[in-house]
Design an enzyme around this catalytic site. Sequence first.
Site, PDB file in Angstrom:
ATOM      1  N   ARG A   4       0.800  -1.223   0.000  1.00 53.08           N
ATOM      2  CA  ARG A   4       0.000   0.000   0.000  1.00 53.08           C
ATOM      3  C   ARG A   4       0.838   1.282   0.000  1.00 53.08           C
ATOM      4  NH1 ARG A   4      -5.108  -0.164   2.510  1.00 53.08           N
ATOM      5  NH2 ARG A   4      -4.325  -1.935   3.699  1.00 53.08           N
TER       6      ARG A   4
ATOM      7  N   CYS B 152     -26.158  -2.677  -8.035  1.00 53.60           N
ATOM      8  CA  CYS B 152     -27.449  -2.954  -7.411  1.00 53.60           C
ATOM      9  C   CYS B 152     -27.253  -3.460  -5.997  1.00 53.60           C
ATOM     10  CB  CYS B 152     -28.213  -3.950  -8.251  1.00 53.60           C
ATOM     11  SG  CYS B 152     -28.842  -3.134  -9.699  1.00 53.60           S
ATOM     12  N   GLU B 153     -26.815  -2.582  -5.155  1.00 52.32           N
ATOM     13  CA  GLU B 153     -26.560  -2.938  -3.769  1.00 52.32           C
ATOM     14  C   GLU B 153     -26.538  -1.633  -2.973  1.00 52.32           C
ATOM     15  OE1 GLU B 153     -24.174  -6.262  -3.351  1.00 52.32           O
ATOM     16  OE2 GLU B 153     -23.489  -5.773  -1.347  1.00 52.32           O
TER      17      GLU B 153
HETATM   18  N1  LLP Z   1       3.325  -9.065   3.074  1.00 51.85           N
HETATM   19  C1  LLP Z   1       2.325  -9.905   3.382  1.00 51.85           C
HETATM   20  C2  LLP Z   1       2.666 -11.269   3.759  1.00 51.85           C
HETATM   21  C3  LLP Z   1       1.001  -9.471   3.334  1.00 51.85           C
HETATM   22  O1  LLP Z   1       0.028 -10.315   3.661  1.00 51.85           O
HETATM   23  C4  LLP Z   1       0.707  -8.155   2.958  1.00 51.85           C
HETATM   24  C5  LLP Z   1      -0.676  -7.688   2.866  1.00 51.85           C
HETATM   25  C6  LLP Z   1       1.778  -7.307   2.617  1.00 51.85           C
HETATM   26  C7  LLP Z   1       3.072  -7.789   2.691  1.00 51.85           C
HETATM   27  C8  LLP Z   1       1.572  -5.881   2.191  1.00 51.85           C
HETATM   28  O2  LLP Z   1       0.966  -5.132   3.166  1.00 51.85           O
HETATM   29  P1  LLP Z   1       0.795  -3.541   2.944  1.00 51.85           P
HETATM   30  O3  LLP Z   1       2.176  -2.932   2.925  1.00 51.85           O
HETATM   31  O4  LLP Z   1       0.081  -3.353   1.677  1.00 51.85           O
HETATM   32  O5  LLP Z   1       0.001  -3.114   4.104  1.00 51.85           O
HETATM   33  N2  LLP Z   1      -7.096  -5.684   0.882  1.00 51.85           N
HETATM   34  C9  LLP Z   1      -6.762  -4.992   2.122  1.00 51.85           C
HETATM   35  C10 LLP Z   1      -5.312  -5.163   2.476  1.00 51.85           C
HETATM   36  C11 LLP Z   1      -4.920  -6.609   2.629  1.00 51.85           C
HETATM   37  C12 LLP Z   1      -3.452  -6.764   2.932  1.00 51.85           C
HETATM   38  C13 LLP Z   1      -3.060  -8.200   2.858  1.00 51.85           C
HETATM   39  N3  LLP Z   1      -1.679  -8.449   3.069  1.00 51.85           N
HETATM   40  C14 LLP Z   1      -7.098  -3.506   1.972  1.00 51.85           C
HETATM   41  O6  LLP Z   1      -7.567  -3.099   0.920  1.00 51.85           O
HETATM   42  O7  LLP Z   1      -6.955  -2.755   2.930  1.00 51.85           O
END
Ligand code: LLP
Length: 462
Positions: free
Chosen positions: A310, A378-379
């Site tokens: 992110r 549609c939600e």
């Molecule tokens: N490494 C692992 C093992 C992970 O599971 C994740 C994210 C990352 C790195 C990266 O994390 P970040 O730096 O992006 O926080 N769909 C959700 C976020 C799910 C994150 C899953 N794992 C959202 O939209 O907030």
Amino acid sequence: MSSPRFCPYEGDVDARSPNRNLAPLTAEIDSEDQLWVGGCRLADLADHYGTPLYVLDEATLRAGCQAYCQALTRYYPGESLVLYASKAHSSLAMAALMASEGVGLDAVSAGELLTAVAGGMNPRNVVLHGNNKSRVELELALEHGVTVVLDNWWELDRLERLCGQREQRVRLLIRFTPGIECHTHEYIRTGHLDSKFGFDPEELDAVLRRLAMAPWAEVTGLHAHIGSQIFELQPHEDLAAVMVKALGQARALGHDPGDLNVGGGLGVRYVASDDPPAVAAWVRTVSTAVVAACRQHRQPLPRLLCEPGRSLVATAGLTLYQVGSRKEIPGVRTYVAVDGGMSDNPRPITYQSRHTACLPRRCRAAATETVTVAGKHCESGDVLLHNISLPPVVDGDLLAVFATGAYNASMASNYNRIPRPAAVLVHGGQANLVQRRETGQDLLRWDILPEHLRQSDPAPIR
Ligand code: LLP
């Protein structure tokens, strides 16, 4: 040109830390009150490519990579490698851009792995994650020589068989749950003990002992990830200490684990009140904690790996929508609807997440009304922005929703058979289409109509 008000950190020491800026770093407003990103006027992009449209700013993506890499060079005395967590946004263009910045990649499926390799990522700099990797995924990892993040006993058995058949060794990072809580959305906490990912810390000893006897396995290090959209630094400081101790445990059992992968998780600024640490502050905290723990446990410095998703890509992206219908419910609220919604950005309905938005053709116009921006699905829950202040919004207006570079395109669906948007990468006044807009034909592509259901003579509609 001037900077828009949603770049509040412009000019301060952390201005180049994209995760603290709501908008892409190149956002500017011209004398006609129009918003530009990457040297491209957003209104022109919408006219040319249509809406909804994902816009990705190359300069912000590169600034994110450089923020991580430079901070590691500055604060960590050993070797390091940033692995981009491609689940945040997986595409050929993104893999190629990350590779060009010297960043490796974390893949969680055959699809992400194939995308990385096809995008030019060196497989040596790729790790494969997953709590239920298929045989095909593991074979692909072996074929390309990527490092496997070993998640559980079932996978260990499976890999042992596969490597035996192929007489091949595999590099492994052992993933364990370090037992560290952090304050983030319940769905995205993974560091606590009740997690589907990784070995329990109690099991680590047994796993390491078994692998010490396994000629097919090269334990190159340890992995843990404690969650996502985290604003606190303390959990990562604690994590570093727990992991260095575990490195000592692995060495005592005869392994030579050179890599310490602390995962990702640094948060970004979606709305004005969010205040995440800068990338450099996060890297400094992790680096200092690893160095201190190594000193304490008399361990050599590992190569430090981290997996940001992110914080590398979210604020580089925005989504352009066209406004359509409007519904005023006196005394309750006013809805304005856009031509996309939960299928291109499932985060608000899934995590109740919030975003910032503006009208890019009238950027500085006074925000005099409060509206709720709904999608077209549609939600009832398909709402992108609850009670947001905007200038009066009319039919045909263009709306830009910020910080959609992460977990939008990668989580997009065809719900209601709505085609996925196109994506453009902008830089220096040039826009490059990096994902084509889906068409109605694309949506029908995988459907098969059995012979006996084909209507030569359709029944009349009653
Ligand atoms: N490494 C692992 C093992 C992970 O599971 C994740 C994210 C990352 C790195 C990266 O994390 P970040 O730096 O992006 O926080 N769909 C959700 C976020 C799910 C994150 C899953 N794992 C959202 O939209 O907030």
